[in-house]
Design an enzyme around this catalytic site. Sequence first.
Site, PDB file in Angstrom:
ATOM      1  N   MET A  85       0.810  -1.209   0.000  1.00  0.00           N
ATOM      2  CA  MET A  85       0.000   0.000   0.000  1.00  0.00           C
ATOM      3  C   MET A  85       0.850   1.269   0.000  1.00  0.00           C
ATOM      4  SD  MET A  85      -3.007  -1.126   2.684  1.00  0.00           S
ATOM      5  CE  MET A  85      -3.949   0.378   2.433  1.00  0.00           C
ATOM      6  N   HIS A  86       0.193   2.405  -0.225  1.00  0.00           N
ATOM      7  CA  HIS A  86       0.712   3.751   0.018  1.00  0.00           C
ATOM      8  C   HIS A  86       1.720   4.274  -1.008  1.00  0.00           C
ATOM      9  CE1 HIS A  86      -1.172   3.114   3.860  1.00  0.00           C
ATOM     10  NE2 HIS A  86      -0.256   2.284   4.295  1.00  0.00           N
ATOM     11  N   ASP A  95      -2.631  -5.025   0.293  1.00  0.00           N
ATOM     12  CA  ASP A  95      -2.105  -6.317   0.722  1.00  0.00           C
ATOM     13  C   ASP A  95      -2.769  -6.848   1.987  1.00  0.00           C
ATOM     14  OD1 ASP A  95      -0.918  -4.349   2.302  1.00  0.00           O
ATOM     15  OD2 ASP A  95       1.137  -4.954   1.854  1.00  0.00           O
TER      16      ASP A  95
END
Length: 496
Positions: A77-78, A233
């Site tokens: 992520m991110h 995830d």
Amino acid sequence: MYLGLDLGTSGIKGVVIDDKGTVLAQESASLTVSSPQPTWSEQDPLSWWQACVEVIAQLQDRLDLGKLKAVGLSGQMHGATLLNKQGEVLRPCILWNDGRSQAQCDALMAECPELMTRSGNLAMPGFTAPKIRWVQDNEPDIFAQLAYVLLPKDYLMYRLTGLMTTDCSDAAGTLWLNPETRQWDDILLAATGLTQSNMPTVHEGSDLIGHLSPSVAEELGLPLLPIVAGGGDNAAGAVGMGITSPGQGFISLGTSGVYFSVSESHKANPQNTVHAFCHALPHRWHQMGVTLSAANSLAWLAKLLDKSVPELLDALEDSDMLRTNVLFLPYISGERTPHNDPFANGQFVGLTNNTTTEAMTLAVLEGVAFSLLDCQNALHSAGSSVEALSLIGGGARSALWRQIIANVLNKILVYRDGGDVGPGLGAARLALLGEQQSQGQDLEALIAQHCTMPEILEEHHPEESTQDYYQEKYALYQSLYQATKGLNLRLSQLTL
């Protein structure tokens, strides 16, 4: 058959399941992370595509992928993947564990007082929005060319389909999504100089969003397969482990460590550094505490000692060592929950001439367990409580580590079949759900049928005899960070 592709930090994994959810095959390809400056963490998005092609070729050698019915994606992520109007990558992706944007976090919090209310989360360097603000402040030429921002798995989706899409579980980690509405928020986007035209379309994780493009299908030797939006995830990992109902939870021992709890509504508690995101399935949300270096801490020690992780664990188990005076802070990439401190440092304390490799290994296992206890305490303060936890991630393969975590958390931990498959299995399950829903079947009925918890392989109950030892050591663990956090910032500013 259904294919799940999971883009992690250290590699891409491909998982193929049948329509009963049985894992038929899995393959992986490794990735590398670049750290050109202290607190920086980057990857080349083009390497993701190369690894994806490699994994699919490996699976082709084992199975007839012409029988696939759908594909799903999950991913780290991110990460901020920046593209120009032609869809070309403008710079390396700034990853989830990059800590360069603390000043931009402070600025966003000051300039956008609605940020926590609308996003449900505190601005932290790991999130995507501060990264874009950093690019705006420090790389204006790049920002001037910026047309699209994609999360890592969504860049793979773009390469596979030509479509700019995302899902609400992954998008919730950007600080641009309102988890209540599960869509982009114009005010949050404007805080970083963006509009919805810069963003991919948001879907639920099991939504079919399109098909492989003809050119990519030909390149990969695959049919024109339908593909679902997928999930971040951790949300995808939860789908893979059947963690889909309120009160259920898991711990992920991947590169980072995650303590995950499902909720029936969006329960924001940013003051305690708790992440409150959308789940990858509709009408569900989740809370998370995150420690940035879980299995990564053990991999770091193994690299430092020129050994493999299995060698370290085997030596520790052979030694029968269960306690040590050595203490480890696993903050080698800074820390998120509960400190939100990108300048926090990893530390060993208690080393002597007699300290062994086994003692250092045990200290790392304990230190990560203590960081997960920090997450548990933060979630508890946010009103989240889980009685029994499932385990996923590569680190979960270690029975010794599982028992240490059960002891430290004073919780029953359940290790299930497929726990080392994690998000890739969830991505494949999302593909199955999407494909069968498109045939007219009810999604909630499909979730109940296919998103079950895998078979229990082992249960770990907390050992009463260890509680005094771990409680005393946890108190020392907490005091060590407080005693040294000022030094961490000074060390980060040291001219080398």
